[in-house]
Design a protein around this motif. Sequence first.
Motif, short mmCIF file in Angstrom:
data_model
loop_
_atom_site.label_atom_id
_atom_site.label_comp_id
_atom_site.label_asym_id
_atom_site.label_seq_id
_atom_site.Cartn_x
_atom_site.Cartn_y
_atom_site.Cartn_z
N PHE A 140 0.84 -1.20 0.00
CA PHE A 140 0.00 0.00 0.00
C PHE A 140 0.87 1.25 0.00
O PHE A 140 1.91 1.29 0.64
N CYS A 141 0.42 2.25 -0.73
CA CYS A 141 1.03 3.57 -0.70
C CYS A 141 -0.11 4.57 -0.58
O CYS A 141 -1.00 4.59 -1.44
N ASN A 142 -0.10 5.35 0.49
CA ASN A 142 -1.20 6.28 0.77
C ASN A 142 -2.55 5.55 0.77
O ASN A 142 -3.53 6.03 0.20
N ARG A 143 -2.54 4.38 1.35
CA ARG A 143 -3.73 3.52 1.51
C ARG A 143 -4.28 2.99 0.19
O ARG A 143 -5.36 2.44 0.14
N LYS A 144 -3.53 3.15 -0.87
CA LYS A 144 -3.93 2.59 -2.16
C LYS A 144 -3.12 1.31 -2.39
O LYS A 144 -1.89 1.35 -2.39
N MET A 174 11.36 0.32 -3.29
CA MET A 174 11.71 1.28 -4.35
C MET A 174 10.45 1.87 -4.99
O MET A 174 10.42 3.06 -5.30
N ALA A 175 9.43 1.05 -5.17
CA ALA A 175 8.18 1.55 -5.76
C ALA A 175 7.57 2.61 -4.85
O ALA A 175 7.15 3.67 -5.34
N GLU A 203 5.90 8.02 -3.94
CA GLU A 203 5.80 9.09 -2.94
C GLU A 203 6.63 10.32 -3.29
O GLU A 203 6.16 11.44 -3.16
N HIS A 204 7.86 10.10 -3.73
CA HIS A 204 8.77 11.24 -3.93
C HIS A 204 8.88 11.70 -5.38
O HIS A 204 9.14 12.87 -5.63
N GLY A 220 6.47 10.84 -7.89
CA GLY A 220 5.18 10.91 -8.54
C GLY A 220 5.01 9.93 -9.69
O GLY A 220 4.23 10.17 -10.61
N TYR A 221 5.75 8.81 -9.65
CA TYR A 221 5.67 7.83 -10.73
C TYR A 221 4.32 7.12 -10.74
O TYR A 221 3.70 6.92 -9.70
N SER A 222 3.91 6.70 -11.92
CA SER A 222 2.74 5.83 -12.04
C SER A 222 3.20 4.39 -11.83
O SER A 222 4.40 4.10 -11.74
N LEU A 223 2.25 3.47 -11.78
CA LEU A 223 2.60 2.05 -11.63
C LEU A 223 3.49 1.59 -12.78
O LEU A 223 4.51 0.93 -12.57
N ALA A 224 3.11 1.93 -14.00
CA ALA A 224 3.88 1.49 -15.18
C ALA A 224 5.28 2.11 -15.19
O ALA A 224 6.25 1.44 -15.54
#
Length: 193
Positions: free
Chosen positions: A39-43, A122-123, A128-129, A131-135
């Motif tokens: 989870f990142c920011n509860r997502k 790393m993801a 978080e820092h 602003g990357y998307s999943l892809a």
Amino acid sequence: MTVLRCTAKLLKRLKLPAKPPVPEAQANPLGEWYADIDFCNRKPYVVMLNAATGATLMLNGNAAGLRVLHERAAVQFASLCEYYGIDSDKVDAEVAALQAGFVFGATADRSLLASMNQRKEMAWLRFEHDGYSLAEAALREWEGFFKHPALGRNTRYNMQWHKPLELLQQHLLPPAQIIVFPRGRAAQPADSG
């Protein structure tokens, strides 16, 4: 179909038994994939790691995303292969195997679990820092390094680490054709007349 070995946390989210039966090997070119949820920011997001190459996929881990995880994995894998110019019948076969769905199993390799944990960390930093998307996060991992005891030393870099992108190319692309020139002709420049 593709064997997807999941952590207990992901098996629970998928509403599967904590100890599923040992899956039989499938015929996809890259073999087994490992997966975990974080989870990142509860997502929630799912990290998939190919056992043979270290190639990583990062996918939406919410309830809707989990229902179509195999489809999204196929799309992201195909997109990343296209981005890096990896095109072959084996890529098509791997995409088809991902689209066909998963045969689920429990994780069985502690080294791969450690690699997945590194990718999750790393993801999280990239989300978080940077602003990357999943892809985008998955793309960066293909350019990174991967270590597994079964791979041994990387003679090119003289170390234990391997590049997932290079391992994917070795597994999925046909060997380059070698053109043999008669002696003496290869060194002669072409006539520019």
